[in-house]
Design a protein around this motif. Structure first.
Motif, short mmCIF file in Angstrom:
data_model
loop_
_atom_site.label_atom_id
_atom_site.label_comp_id
_atom_site.label_asym_id
_atom_site.label_seq_id
_atom_site.Cartn_x
_atom_site.Cartn_y
_atom_site.Cartn_z
N LEU A 146 0.89 -1.22 0.11
CA LEU A 146 0.05 -0.07 -0.11
C LEU A 146 0.79 1.19 -0.20
O LEU A 146 1.99 1.14 0.43
CB LEU A 146 -0.77 0.22 1.16
CG LEU A 146 -1.94 -1.01 1.21
CD1 LEU A 146 -2.53 -1.42 2.83
CD2 LEU A 146 -2.85 -0.82 0.29
N TYR A 162 -9.80 1.88 2.04
CA TYR A 162 -8.37 2.22 1.47
C TYR A 162 -7.34 0.98 1.01
O TYR A 162 -7.16 1.08 -0.15
CB TYR A 162 -7.54 2.99 2.52
CG TYR A 162 -6.19 3.40 1.88
CD1 TYR A 162 -6.11 4.41 1.02
CD2 TYR A 162 -5.02 2.90 2.40
CE1 TYR A 162 -4.85 4.83 0.51
CE2 TYR A 162 -3.84 3.22 1.87
CZ TYR A 162 -3.71 4.20 0.91
OH TYR A 162 -2.50 4.46 0.45
N ILE A 163 -7.41 0.09 1.94
CA ILE A 163 -6.63 -1.31 1.66
C ILE A 163 -7.31 -1.89 0.44
O ILE A 163 -6.61 -2.84 -0.10
CB ILE A 163 -6.38 -1.85 2.81
CG1 ILE A 163 -7.69 -2.53 3.30
CG2 ILE A 163 -5.63 -1.13 4.12
CD1 ILE A 163 -7.28 -3.56 4.66
N PRO A 190 -2.06 -5.05 2.50
CA PRO A 190 -3.41 -4.98 3.34
C PRO A 190 -3.61 -6.12 4.56
O PRO A 190 -3.95 -5.58 5.48
CB PRO A 190 -4.35 -5.05 2.18
CG PRO A 190 -3.76 -4.75 0.76
CD PRO A 190 -2.35 -5.05 1.14
#
Lengths: 412, 208
Positions: A146, A162-163, A190
């Motif tokens: 990420l 988000y991940i 993640p």
């Protein structure tokens, strides 16, 4: 008579050396399958053994003995996919299993097989028979890194959203909101973020299909409405390693804590705002007279009681505030859930009814009715092969007489 | 006629005349029954007289052979990487005994009468083959026996052809054990016995 049936589907994935490697193969024979599934493990895993001395029947009519290390041939400048290795790390795999059986009316039932595993091959053991180690969609979340990200006051949905950005997966928190405070992601996959959430905030994550379940509770409100699977001791429970414990004999402690981060006016040397984390912690237990007592552990204070004397100490994160009273009420409610009279352990049943973790099972015993009860399922280990089709189910909290509808609708 | 003539003194000593009468009566009944079978009656489509089986070949002694055994030649790779060839063999004097089985898991459950059965698969057919390799009169068939030994030593499944095995859908076998005993008083033949398992090629299919 029950007739176990299975279907294995392997979808080859192209690689840089083998860009045309995209065939889909199916077969319905294995030596053994073992699938482990739990909300506790982050990743569901599967192990498959099948014979190596088999032939592959290609769509173009050609036939070839199975091989794991062939070099692809080029025919008229075009790569022949038929010579590519049969399985490679990263190939998709789906395993289905069920029974063909005769119903009460004497009619043969051929059900749609249940998907007992869907994921990716992570290891190929080139032995006889061939062994494949597989992981579910969490494998994909272990392959990507990420970009850096930080939130001053993150909610769990912000982080999970988000991940999973850029993947085909969706997620659910079961309607739960949870403040994670100041949260930062740096050079992590993640899966590592989910593991951090699990360890730090007791947020358990698991995949069901392409949906990531990530929430402070593990028994979701939507599945809690489903009726329990009925299991009868003299009918479809093959064996069990369950202990029936009276509430008086239970020795459980709950360690509950909350963390609140306050942003200070000063900055760190790299320009970030400094934080001050306040951690509250209590230890809740039941005294001999049955009353719940608390020990305040805030600031690293020792409880003054021997935690080792408790058979099990459950550590829980309290996300709904940062007051000592709220923390105590939370710890007391969770402690009462653990103090139930009933079974603890695992039991083994046939492949039907198809049980998932998070489901409810209801025991029926016509000989010893006091063994009746409804419980949540914590984990299921399925085996399929020459020993038949079996499910080893680990039960968790008792539902009847302990939890009410409001609890179930909120999520446990 | 004296009544003694109607007394049978010993059940094992049935009078010859009585047997003849019984045989005659049985024959009359069979002939009568057959004569009543309607010819070309659509209700009895299979009542036409069966055609005798045709022998697949004639043995060296001139007798008909209805079911023989042919083991096809082939090759396999040994542990040193050498490709070993083995020859084919054809045996006219052979008898088969096939035993089938099923793999069924039986699970007893406390309190439940009987067992819960799960059908896993059909087991291998267990095939017993007894045969004789015949040589010329007074000559031991050493060439054919050597072929059989090479086949018995092959470390692979063998492709076989036999009408009797084909009726049981057996086209490949794996020899588990074998014996080649000497036969007292005979030189020009070799008796053998093979204990085998049926073998099937399994296929993984590519989707269209």
């Amino acid at each position: 008579m029950l007739r176990p049936i299975c279907q294995i589907k392997i979808t080859q994935q192209p690689t840089s050396d083998l860009p045309n490697r995209n065939s889909v193969f199916q077969f319905s024979f294995v030596n053994n399958i073992e699938v482990s599934s739990s909300w506790k493990n982050l990743t569901d895993t599967a192990k498959i053994k099948f014979p190596k001395n088999v032939f592959i029947n290609f769509a173009d009519g050609t036939k070839r003995k199975l091989s794991l290390k062939d070099t692809p041939q080029f025919i008229n400048g075009r790569q022949s996919n038929n010579d590519a290795p049969f399985v490679l790390r990263g190939d998709k795999i789906e395993i289905q299993a069920s029974y063909i059986y005769i119903d009460r009316n004497g009619k043969e039932i051929v059900p749609e097989p249940d998907t007992i595993f869907s994921g990716y091959i992570v290891k190929v053991l080139n032995k006889m028979p061939i062994e494949l180690d597989c992981e579910d969609n969490m494998y994909q979340l272990k392959q990507i890194f990420l970009d850096k990200m930080s939130w001053a006051a993150a909610d769990i949905s912000d982080v999970i959203g988000y991940i999973l950005k850029g993947t085909n997966f969706s997620f659910t928190t079961g309607g739960a909101t949870m403040s994670l405070g100041n949260f930062r992601i740096e050079n992590q996959t993640p899966a590592e973020v989910l593991e951090y959430l699990r360890k730090t905030f007791h947020v358990e994550s698991y995949f069901r299909g392409d949906v990531l379940h990530c929430s402070p509770f593990v028994y979701y409100p939507d599945t809690n409405n489903n009726p329990p699977h009925l299991l009868q001791f003299q009918k479809n429970i093959i064996s069990d390693e369950m202990q029936y414990t009276r509430a008086d004999d239970v020795k459980v402690g709950v360690k509950a804590y909350s963390i609140s981060k306050v942003e200070l006016a000063t900055q760190t040397f790299d320009g970030r705002m400094k934080n001050k984390a306040t951690r509250l912690e209590v230890f809740a237990y039941k005294k001999n007279n049955g009353e719940v007592d608390f020990k305040d552990l805030t600031g690293g204070i020792k409880a003054g009681i021997d935690e080792g004397s408790f058979g099990n100490v459950v550590t829980l994160f309290y996300a709904d505030g940062n007051t000592l009273d709220g923390l105590k009420q939370f710890a007391k409610a969770r402690l009462n859930r653990l103090y139930y009279e009933g079974f603890r352990g695992t039991f083994t049943t046939f492949g039907l009814p198809f049980i998932n973790h998070g489901d409810q099972v209801q025991f029926i015993d016509n000989v010893l009715p006091e063994r009746n009860g409804t419980y949540f399922v914590k984990s299921v280990t399925r085996t399929y092969g020459m020993g038949g089709y079996r499910q080893k189910v680990e039960i968790d909290l008792r539902i009847d007489g302990v939890l009410d509808k409001t609890d179930l609708q909120k999520g446990i | 006629m004296a009544t003694d003539n109607f007394i049978i003194p010993n059940p094992l000593q049935v009078p010859q005349g009585l047997i003849a009468v019984a045989e005659f009566q049985a024959g009359v009944r069979i002939v009568t029954a057959l004569s009543k079978v309607p010819q070309n009656n659509p209700s009895f489509p299979n009542q036409t007289a069966p055609t005798p089986d045709k022998p697949i070949k004639t043995s060296a002694l001139g007798t008909p052979v209805y079911s023989n055994l042919v083991i096809a030649s082939g090759n396999y790779t040994d542990i040193y990487g050498n490709v070993i060839n083995y020859p084919n063999i054809e045996v006219d004097t052979v008898l088969f005994n096939i035993n089938g089985s099923k793999n069924i898991i039986k699970t007893p459950i406390q309190g439940l009468d009987g067992t819960v059965k799960e059908y896993i698969s059909d087991g291998d057919n267990i095939i017993n083959i007894k045969g004789i390799i015949q040589g010329a009169n007074g000559v031991y068939p050493i060439g054919e026996v050597n072929k059989l030994i090479a086949i018995c030593n092959a470390k692979c499944a063998l492709s076989v052809q036999s009408d009797y095995l084909e009726t049981n859908n057996i086209f490949n076998i794996v020899i588990e054990s074998y014996s080649l005993p000497q036969d007292m008083g005979s030189q020009s033949q070799q008796v053998f016995e093979l204990n085998c398992l049926s073998d099937v090629n399994y296929l993984i299919f590519e989707n269209q």
